[in-house]
Design a protein around this motif. Structure first.
Motif, PDB file in Angstrom:
ATOM      1  N   GLU A 174       0.829  -1.214   0.000  1.00 21.24           N
ATOM      2  CA  GLU A 174       0.000   0.000   0.000  1.00 21.24           C
ATOM      3  C   GLU A 174       0.854   1.250   0.000  1.00 21.24           C
ATOM      4  O   GLU A 174       0.553   2.221  -0.703  1.00 21.24           O
ATOM      5  CB  GLU A 174      -0.932  -0.017   1.216  1.00 21.24           C
ATOM      6  CG  GLU A 174      -2.016  -1.083   1.157  1.00 21.24           C
ATOM      7  CD  GLU A 174      -2.723  -1.274   2.485  1.00 21.24           C
ATOM      8  OE1 GLU A 174      -3.845  -1.820   2.484  1.00 21.24           O
ATOM      9  OE2 GLU A 174      -2.148  -0.882   3.531  1.00 21.24           O
ATOM     10  N   ALA A 175       1.928   1.235   0.787  1.00 19.03           N
ATOM     11  CA  ALA A 175       2.827   2.393   0.826  1.00 19.03           C
ATOM     12  C   ALA A 175       3.465   2.624  -0.539  1.00 19.03           C
ATOM     13  O   ALA A 175       3.593   3.771  -1.000  1.00 19.03           O
ATOM     14  CB  ALA A 175       3.902   2.182   1.888  1.00 19.03           C
ATOM     15  N   LEU A 176       3.855   1.541  -1.209  1.00 15.72           N
ATOM     16  CA  LEU A 176       4.461   1.656  -2.533  1.00 15.72           C
ATOM     17  C   LEU A 176       3.494   2.296  -3.518  1.00 15.72           C
ATOM     18  O   LEU A 176       3.878   3.175  -4.300  1.00 15.72           O
ATOM     19  CB  LEU A 176       4.895   0.277  -3.031  1.00 15.72           C
ATOM     20  CG  LEU A 176       5.475   0.224  -4.453  1.00 15.72           C
ATOM     21  CD1 LEU A 176       6.706   1.123  -4.570  1.00 15.72           C
ATOM     22  CD2 LEU A 176       5.821  -1.213  -4.827  1.00 15.72           C
ATOM     23  N   LEU A 177       2.231   1.893  -3.485  1.00 18.62           N
ATOM     24  CA  LEU A 177       1.237   2.466  -4.388  1.00 18.62           C
ATOM     25  C   LEU A 177       1.079   3.965  -4.160  1.00 18.62           C
ATOM     26  O   LEU A 177       0.947   4.739  -5.110  1.00 18.62           O
ATOM     27  CB  LEU A 177      -0.110   1.754  -4.205  1.00 18.62           C
ATOM     28  CG  LEU A 177      -0.216   0.341  -4.779  1.00 18.62           C
ATOM     29  CD1 LEU A 177      -1.568  -0.275  -4.418  1.00 18.62           C
ATOM     30  CD2 LEU A 177      -0.030   0.351  -6.296  1.00 18.62           C
ATOM     31  N   GLU A 178       1.097   4.376  -2.890  1.00 19.53           N
ATOM     32  CA  GLU A 178       0.970   5.797  -2.580  1.00 19.53           C
ATOM     33  C   GLU A 178       2.144   6.596  -3.121  1.00 19.53           C
ATOM     34  O   GLU A 178       1.981   7.697  -3.663  1.00 19.53           O
ATOM     35  CB  GLU A 178       0.850   5.987  -1.063  1.00 19.53           C
ATOM     36  CG  GLU A 178      -0.466   5.526  -0.472  1.00 19.53           C
ATOM     37  CD  GLU A 178      -1.661   6.301  -1.003  1.00 19.53           C
ATOM     38  OE1 GLU A 178      -1.553   7.543  -1.120  1.00 19.53           O
ATOM     39  OE2 GLU A 178      -2.689   5.676  -1.311  1.00 19.53           O
ATOM     40  N   VAL A 179       3.360   6.061  -2.969  1.00 16.61           N
ATOM     41  CA  VAL A 179       4.551   6.769  -3.442  1.00 16.61           C
ATOM     42  C   VAL A 179       4.603   6.795  -4.966  1.00 16.61           C
ATOM     43  O   VAL A 179       5.033   7.791  -5.561  1.00 16.61           O
ATOM     44  CB  VAL A 179       5.825   6.136  -2.851  1.00 16.61           C
ATOM     45  CG1 VAL A 179       7.083   6.720  -3.479  1.00 16.61           C
ATOM     46  CG2 VAL A 179       5.855   6.348  -1.336  1.00 16.61           C
ATOM     47  N   GLU A 180       4.160   5.720  -5.606  1.00 20.51           N
ATOM     48  CA  GLU A 180       4.111   5.715  -7.071  1.00 20.51           C
ATOM     49  C   GLU A 180       3.112   6.755  -7.581  1.00 20.51           C
ATOM     50  O   GLU A 180       3.346   7.407  -8.597  1.00 20.51           O
ATOM     51  CB  GLU A 180       3.744   4.323  -7.580  1.00 20.51           C
ATOM     52  CG  GLU A 180       4.864   3.293  -7.425  1.00 20.51           C
ATOM     53  CD  GLU A 180       4.452   1.910  -7.879  1.00 20.51           C
ATOM     54  OE1 GLU A 180       3.224   1.662  -8.010  1.00 20.51           O
ATOM     55  OE2 GLU A 180       5.342   1.069  -8.108  1.00 20.51           O
TER      56      GLU A 180
END
Length: 208
Positions: A32-38
């Protein structure tokens, strides 16, 4: 006596506050964190959860993750995406949603007050989580996440906050989740001294 002090902030440049603002680091799993940063590369999660800048093979507690957090933070300062204040201040932070509002003071607290029992904790925390945040702060050389404290209401603090909040906010935005954010900076030496003195007269503060 509680030591609740003003501090020298690193804060978003005007116009970038909504892009940089992020939910607390621990409400996301890694994916989820990766999706937000992307979705938003300027999100503070790129600092708070710097493992998002590595593949899944990199352990989230690897030294390179903390070093990447540090490098990202200070590169954003260099790029003037963050402003580095020259003077110590208190800040007022207000959240509002569904007609309900709460506000508090952003400040620096004393580790000694925690160790000496002036700051009361209400639960035991996981050592792994504590060590993770300690390393994050140490290596970034900046406090990268707040701890919420509660105190018994003081008339003089409420008065200073009301006076400041009658002025234009430093930041005011409502992101997609509908939670409104407003922040004011308290710079007046008299107001700063009033707040500091008021906290020094408190015997206890509580981790909320």
């Amino acid at each position: 006596m509680a030591k609740i002090l003003p501090f020298r902030a690193i804060r978003p440049a005007a116009g970038l506050e909504e892009r940089i603002a992020a939910l607390p680091y621990d409400v996301y799993n890694r994916a989820e964190a990766l999706l937000e940063v992307e979705k938003e590369p300027l999100s503070f999660l790129s600092i708070d959860r710097a493992e998002t800048q590595f593949g899944d093979e990199t352990d989230i507690y690897d030294a390179v993750v903390y070093e990447k957090a540090r490098d990202t933070l200070w590169q954003m300062v260099t790029d003037q995406q963050f402003i580095r204040e020259e003077d110590d201040s208190y800040y007022i932070y207000e959240l509002s949603v569904n007609g309900r509002t709460q506000a508090g003071i952003a400040a620096a607290a004393s580790v000694d007050d925690y160790l000496d029992g002036v700051i009361k904790k209400h639960e035991n925390t996981r050592e792994e989580k504590e060590l993770d945040r300690i390393r994050h702060v140490d290596i970034c050389n900046a406090h990268t996440g707040p701890i919420f404290l509660a105190y018994r209401a003081k008339e003089e603090i409420n008065r200073v906050m009301a006076e400041e909040m009658a002025q234009d906010a430093l930041y005011s935005f409502v992101p997609a989740d509908g939670v409104g954010h407003r922040i004011w900076r308290i710079q007046s030496p008299q107001s700063i001294q009033m707040i500091q003195d008021s906290f020094e007269n408190m015997d206890s503060i509580y981790i909320s």
